[in-house]
Motif scaffolding. Sequence first.
Motif, PDB file in Angstrom:
ATOM      1  N   ASP A  33      50.322  -4.789  41.535  1.00  0.00           N
ATOM      2  CA  ASP A  33      51.642  -4.823  42.136  1.00  0.00           C
ATOM      3  C   ASP A  33      52.288  -3.473  41.853  1.00  0.00           C
ATOM      4  O   ASP A  33      52.362  -3.043  40.698  1.00  0.00           O
ATOM      5  N   TRP A  34      52.730  -2.796  42.876  1.00  0.00           N
ATOM      6  CA  TRP A  34      53.110  -1.400  42.746  1.00  0.00           C
ATOM      7  C   TRP A  34      54.506  -1.177  43.299  1.00  0.00           C
ATOM      8  O   TRP A  34      54.782  -1.467  44.465  1.00  0.00           O
ATOM      9  N   LEU A  35      55.400  -0.653  42.456  1.00  0.00           N
ATOM     10  CA  LEU A  35      56.735  -0.239  42.876  1.00  0.00           C
ATOM     11  C   LEU A  35      56.835   1.251  42.591  1.00  0.00           C
ATOM     12  O   LEU A  35      56.754   1.672  41.433  1.00  0.00           O
ATOM     13  N   GLU A  37      58.315   4.473  41.711  1.00  0.00           N
ATOM     14  CA  GLU A  37      59.531   4.997  41.091  1.00  0.00           C
ATOM     15  C   GLU A  37      59.853   6.397  41.601  1.00  0.00           C
ATOM     16  O   GLU A  37      60.955   6.886  41.403  1.00  0.00           O
ATOM     17  N   GLU A  53      51.916  -4.315  52.367  1.00  0.00           N
ATOM     18  CA  GLU A  53      53.368  -4.178  52.265  1.00  0.00           C
ATOM     19  C   GLU A  53      53.970  -5.299  53.108  1.00  0.00           C
ATOM     20  O   GLU A  53      53.987  -5.221  54.339  1.00  0.00           O
ATOM     21  N   HIS A  73      57.571  -1.023  47.709  1.00  0.00           N
ATOM     22  CA  HIS A  73      56.910  -2.058  46.920  1.00  0.00           C
ATOM     23  C   HIS A  73      55.716  -2.555  47.713  1.00  0.00           C
ATOM     24  O   HIS A  73      55.847  -2.903  48.886  1.00  0.00           O
ATOM     25  N   CYS A  74      54.527  -2.563  47.086  1.00  0.00           N
ATOM     26  CA  CYS A  74      53.318  -2.988  47.788  1.00  0.00           C
ATOM     27  C   CYS A  74      52.280  -3.503  46.803  1.00  0.00           C
ATOM     28  O   CYS A  74      52.416  -3.359  45.591  1.00  0.00           O
TER      29      CYS A  74
END
Length: 95
Positions: A33-35, A37, A53, A73-74
């Motif tokens: 889970d990738w946000l 920054e 996504e 977010h993806c």
Amino acid sequence: MEFKVKEMTMGEAQEMGIDHWTLWQDDDFSPQDWLLERPETFYILEGELLIQEGEKEYHLKPGDMAAFPQGMHCLWQLKKIPFSKKVIYSYLDLK
């Protein structure tokens, strides 16, 4: 800014400066889970990657350049390893 993917040759990627970007390698197949920054642009050298996504899916492979805006977010999952990319922490407009 939005997420963008563009297929390009190694020569085109080198014109964008990838020889000076950071080499990043991974071999973990587990979904991540990738946000973001910070914004990121990368060029895939080897391996394959699935980016999800929301309802959209993107299958990335060697020769793909991808630009991610800050705050995206993806879900990220490697589909073929070894995986390596050249990365710069900046959003480059892929026209």
